[in-house]
Design a protein around this motif. Sequence first.
Motif, mmCIF file in Angstrom:
data_model
loop_
_atom_site.group_PDB
_atom_site.id
_atom_site.type_symbol
_atom_site.label_atom_id
_atom_site.label_comp_id
_atom_site.label_asym_id
_atom_site.label_seq_id
_atom_site.Cartn_x
_atom_site.Cartn_y
_atom_site.Cartn_z
ATOM 1 N N UNK A 109 -43.330 21.709 15.166
ATOM 2 C CA UNK A 109 -42.054 21.421 14.488
ATOM 3 C C UNK A 109 -40.918 21.277 15.494
ATOM 4 N N UNK A 110 -40.938 22.132 16.537
ATOM 5 C CA UNK A 110 -39.890 22.089 17.554
ATOM 6 C C UNK A 110 -39.926 20.768 18.306
ATOM 7 N N UNK A 111 -41.168 20.321 18.646
ATOM 8 C CA UNK A 111 -41.302 19.045 19.349
ATOM 9 C C UNK A 111 -40.813 17.886 18.483
ATOM 10 N N UNK A 112 -41.134 17.938 17.186
ATOM 11 C CA UNK A 112 -40.663 16.893 16.268
ATOM 12 C C UNK A 112 -39.133 16.894 16.177
ATOM 13 N N UNK A 113 -38.601 18.127 16.122
ATOM 14 C CA UNK A 113 -37.131 18.248 16.037
ATOM 15 C C UNK A 113 -36.478 17.674 17.282
#
Length: 280
Positions: A109-113
């Motif tokens: 999720x962090x990478x997507x964000x």
Amino acid sequence: ATITQSPSDSAATVELKTTLHELRQTREEISDEIKSLGPIPRRKKQSSSERQQERGGEEEEEEAMTAPKKRTRENRDSTGSLKEDPERKRSKRMFGNLVLGTLQRSKTDLLKTRDRETQRKDLLREAETKAVTRNEEIYKEFKEKYWEKREALIQKQIDLDVDMKYKQRELYRSMAADCEREIANGKLRTEALPRVFWKPKKETIQTQSMLARQPGKVEEWLKTKMMEVDDGLERIAKRKQTFEEGKEMRRRGDDELEDEEEVVAEELKDADADDVAMEG
């Protein structure tokens, strides 16, 4: 200003005074038009503090995205017994797998964000670049139109200044001829204003002496006025040269020039006073 006339003025002198008066009015109208254009357009330069603030905001935002999150729980010392219950081990293993899965999902999720944030920043930069480019186009278009109008008015003003100087030269010669004509008729000019010519009822040694000095005074006055006209034409020529140099600099793209001052020469404002202020 009103036109000052003298009883001794010939028809040619009156006509020249009227013409000069009209030229002065036209010049004042041109000056008003130049002033109505407003100040010379300038690019708004970003101050160093504004640039530093902008960079600081971007750095803080990036640090917030990349900084590791604080752990909510401290590592505990594993000082438990060497042998653990199998059930306890199984629970720990299941809990660890659960935590690991949660961490992996959080990382994803962090990478997507971060990817979305990077895309957002790229879009913002693209929009800002387009805005800057459009603003530059608007500024350039406005500046070109501004200088087109201003240069045309200044050129018209300079040409008018030259015409006025030549008309002044004609006027002074005509006034001198009027004086010579009155002197030839035995008339003297008063010292007080308004200056008028008068003829003594009786000739005396004193009036003859005054009359004899009159032609020399007229000649000296005319010589002084011709020098003033020549000096004025020289100043106008220098202004025209400066104006042409400024035009050439702007054609080369040097648009951040010092504000060009509008020259209103004293000799162009006070010609009416010269009409009656010949020193006798």
